[in-house]
Design a protein around this motif. Structure first.
Motif, PDB file in Angstrom:
ATOM      1  N   ARG A   1       0.868  -1.186   0.000  1.00  0.00           N
ATOM      2  CA  ARG A   1       0.000   0.000   0.000  1.00  0.00           C
ATOM      3  C   ARG A   1       0.901   1.231   0.000  1.00  0.00           C
ATOM      4  NH1 ARG A   1      -1.396   3.268   4.151  1.00  0.00           N
ATOM      5  NH2 ARG A   1      -0.818   1.705   5.696  1.00  0.00           N
ATOM      6  N   THR A   2       0.580   2.154  -0.887  1.00  0.00           N
ATOM      7  CA  THR A   2       1.418   3.344  -0.970  1.00  0.00           C
ATOM      8  C   THR A   2       0.544   4.554  -1.270  1.00  0.00           C
ATOM      9  OG1 THR A   2       3.347   4.264  -2.106  1.00  0.00           O
ATOM     10  CG2 THR A   2       1.896   2.900  -3.417  1.00  0.00           C
ATOM     11  N   GLU A   3       1.128   5.728  -1.230  1.00  0.00           N
ATOM     12  CA  GLU A   3       0.366   6.946  -1.525  1.00  0.00           C
ATOM     13  C   GLU A   3       1.101   7.801  -2.529  1.00  0.00           C
ATOM     14  OE1 GLU A   3      -1.260   9.498   1.374  1.00  0.00           O
ATOM     15  OE2 GLU A   3      -2.374   7.893   2.377  1.00  0.00           O
TER      16      GLU A   3
ATOM     17  N   MET B   1      -2.815   3.720  -3.120  1.00  0.00           N
ATOM     18  CA  MET B   1      -2.694   2.785  -4.248  1.00  0.00           C
ATOM     19  C   MET B   1      -2.157   1.451  -3.739  1.00  0.00           C
ATOM     20  SD  MET B   1      -0.843   3.457  -7.918  1.00  0.00           S
ATOM     21  CE  MET B   1       0.715   3.993  -7.217  1.00  0.00           C
TER      22      MET B   1
ATOM     23  N   VAL C   1      -2.836   8.906 -11.300  1.00  0.00           N
ATOM     24  CA  VAL C   1      -1.886   8.167 -10.456  1.00  0.00           C
ATOM     25  C   VAL C   1      -1.684   6.716 -10.899  1.00  0.00           C
ATOM     26  CG1 VAL C   1      -1.541   7.215  -8.136  1.00  0.00           C
ATOM     27  CG2 VAL C   1      -2.095   9.633  -8.417  1.00  0.00           C
TER      28      VAL C   1
ATOM     29  N   VAL D   1       9.092  -0.062  -5.263  1.00  0.00           N
ATOM     30  CA  VAL D   1       7.745   0.491  -5.431  1.00  0.00           C
ATOM     31  C   VAL D   1       7.683   1.880  -4.802  1.00  0.00           C
ATOM     32  CG1 VAL D   1       5.322   0.253  -4.732  1.00  0.00           C
ATOM     33  CG2 VAL D   1       6.567  -1.738  -5.589  1.00  0.00           C
ATOM     34  N   ARG D   2       8.251   2.016  -3.608  1.00  0.00           N
ATOM     35  CA  ARG D   2       8.214   3.331  -2.940  1.00  0.00           C
ATOM     36  C   ARG D   2       9.071   4.358  -3.670  1.00  0.00           C
ATOM     37  NH1 ARG D   2       4.975   2.042   0.796  1.00  0.00           N
ATOM     38  NH2 ARG D   2       5.120   0.079   1.948  1.00  0.00           N
TER      39      ARG D   2
ATOM     40  N   CYS E   1       7.013   5.471  -6.582  1.00  0.00           N
ATOM     41  CA  CYS E   1       5.928   6.362  -6.120  1.00  0.00           C
ATOM     42  C   CYS E   1       6.461   7.763  -5.839  1.00  0.00           C
ATOM     43  CB  CYS E   1       5.267   5.784  -4.875  1.00  0.00           C
ATOM     44  SG  CYS E   1       4.231   4.366  -5.247  1.00  0.00           S
TER      45      CYS E   1
ATOM     46  N   GLU F   1       5.226  11.051  -7.819  1.00  0.00           N
ATOM     47  CA  GLU F   1       4.704  12.230  -7.107  1.00  0.00           C
ATOM     48  C   GLU F   1       5.370  13.504  -7.654  1.00  0.00           C
ATOM     49  OE1 GLU F   1       3.025  11.779  -3.658  1.00  0.00           O
ATOM     50  OE2 GLU F   1       2.691  13.926  -3.457  1.00  0.00           O
TER      51      GLU F   1
END
Lengths: 91, 248
Positions: free
Chosen positions: A11-13, A19, B189, B206-207, B210, B214
């Protein structure tokens, strides 16, 4: 009914949107990525805490000030959809 | 720069988005694609795909795909993984330069990115030049986001060695009528995330993606272009960008 999160789902933002991303062993078992609305994100976080259905419905009732029946229906719909798409496993 | 090793593995040091990487290849069919990116710098990471992995992945590719092709494509996502710590990523889309800025046409495969670019080329050929036809490199620096070429140029083999600062992103969708509108970052997104070509092997990657996404969404405008793949759709895109970005 208790559901668990498929291992490998992250889970990420991004830009305030929550998302889910299928990562590692979850690749190919669940869709690449999908966003969650605010209520679904709340429910997902409850699952991350390992809570069972009764506790999640209670939390949803309290958070959004809705009655138990409405909360149960919302949770049931959420869990069913995410189970069908592979993000959740039924215990 | 190319050194044959035991078991016929070839290695080439390439610079992608300014980052030197060592690519290890068991097949030499695509070596010519890597040559323009060859450099003498000490690589910051090593990228390769084992023969076993190529064999395992082969059935997942389009029928008729060869082991060299699978290796070439898999090197792309692994190169992206290697670039992420350096705030670079490989992105799925056609990148071209117009009015000094790079524009990304992105969509699922088969939606008509190349067709749309060709429509631009037919009508505004003197105004635009290609950076990469399929998988450009995005560089997220303090000065802004820039777009760079890569050896992965798509089926039509469109590419150059040019780079440019990113102007904006156009998400293409097929439709019966042409229509173009700005989209809010939130709306883009999930779709844009899936255009970052990394392996999704680890939560850390993944982070990282992201965080880059962003920055992307906070830095450049995004449009959705529903289109018929015709000349009018390219005119609509051109004129919309001209009006909204340059008041022209």
């Amino acid at each position: 009914m208790k559901y668990t999160i498929l291992p490998g789902i992250v889970r990420t933002e991004v830009c305030g949107e929550t998302m889910l991303v299928a990562c590692g062993s979850a690749r190919g078992k669940a869709p690449y990525a999908r966003t969650l609305n605010e209520t679904a994100a709340f429910l997902w976080k409850q699952l991350e805490l390992g809570r069972d259905e009764a506790a999640i419905i209670a939390a949803l009732t309290e958070e959004y000030g809705i009655d138990g029946q409405t909360a149960r229906a919302a949770y049931s719909s959420f869990a069913q959809k995410l189970k069908e798409s592979g993000y959740l496993l039924e215990e | 720069m190319i050194s044959p090793l035991c078991f016929s593995i070839m290695e080439i040091s390439v610079r992608l988005g300014g980052v030197p990487l060592m690519l290890s290849c068991a097949h030499n069919e695509y070596m010519l694609m890597y040559m323009p990116f060859a450099c003498c710098d000490m690589p910051l990471a090593r990228v390769g795909v084992s023969a076993a992995e190529v064999e395992r992945l082969l059935p997942l590719y389009e029928e008729g795909s060869t082991a060299p092709y699978v290796e070439h494509m898999e090197l792309c996502t692994r190169a992206c993984d290697a670039l992420l710590p350096f705030e670079r990523a490989i992105f799925h889309g056609v990148a071209f330069i117009w009015r000094g800025q790079a524009w990304l046409l992105t969509a699922l495969s088969g939606t008509g990115k190349t067709t749309h670019y060709i429509q631009w080329k037919r009508q505004y050929g003197s105004e635009i030049s290609i950076i990469n036809g399929d998988k450009p490199v995005l560089d997220f620096s303090d000065e802004g986001i820039s777009v760079h070429p890569s050896p992965w140029r798509g089926k039509e083999n469109m590419g150059s060695m040019r780079s440019a600062p990113l102007g904006g992103i156009i998400m293409l969708k097929q439709g019966q009528e042409n229509a173009m509108r700005r989209v809010e970052p939130k709306e883009a997104v999930a779709e844009l995330f899936m255009q970052f070509l990394f392996t999704r092997s680890t939560p850390l990657d993944v982070r990282r993606v992201c965080a880059l996404e962003e920055r992307l969404l906070q830095t450049v405008p995004v449009w959705q272009l529903v289109n018929r793949g015709d000349e009018a759709s390219a005119r609509l895109c051109h004129d919309t960008l001209a009006k909204e970005m340059y008041n022209a």
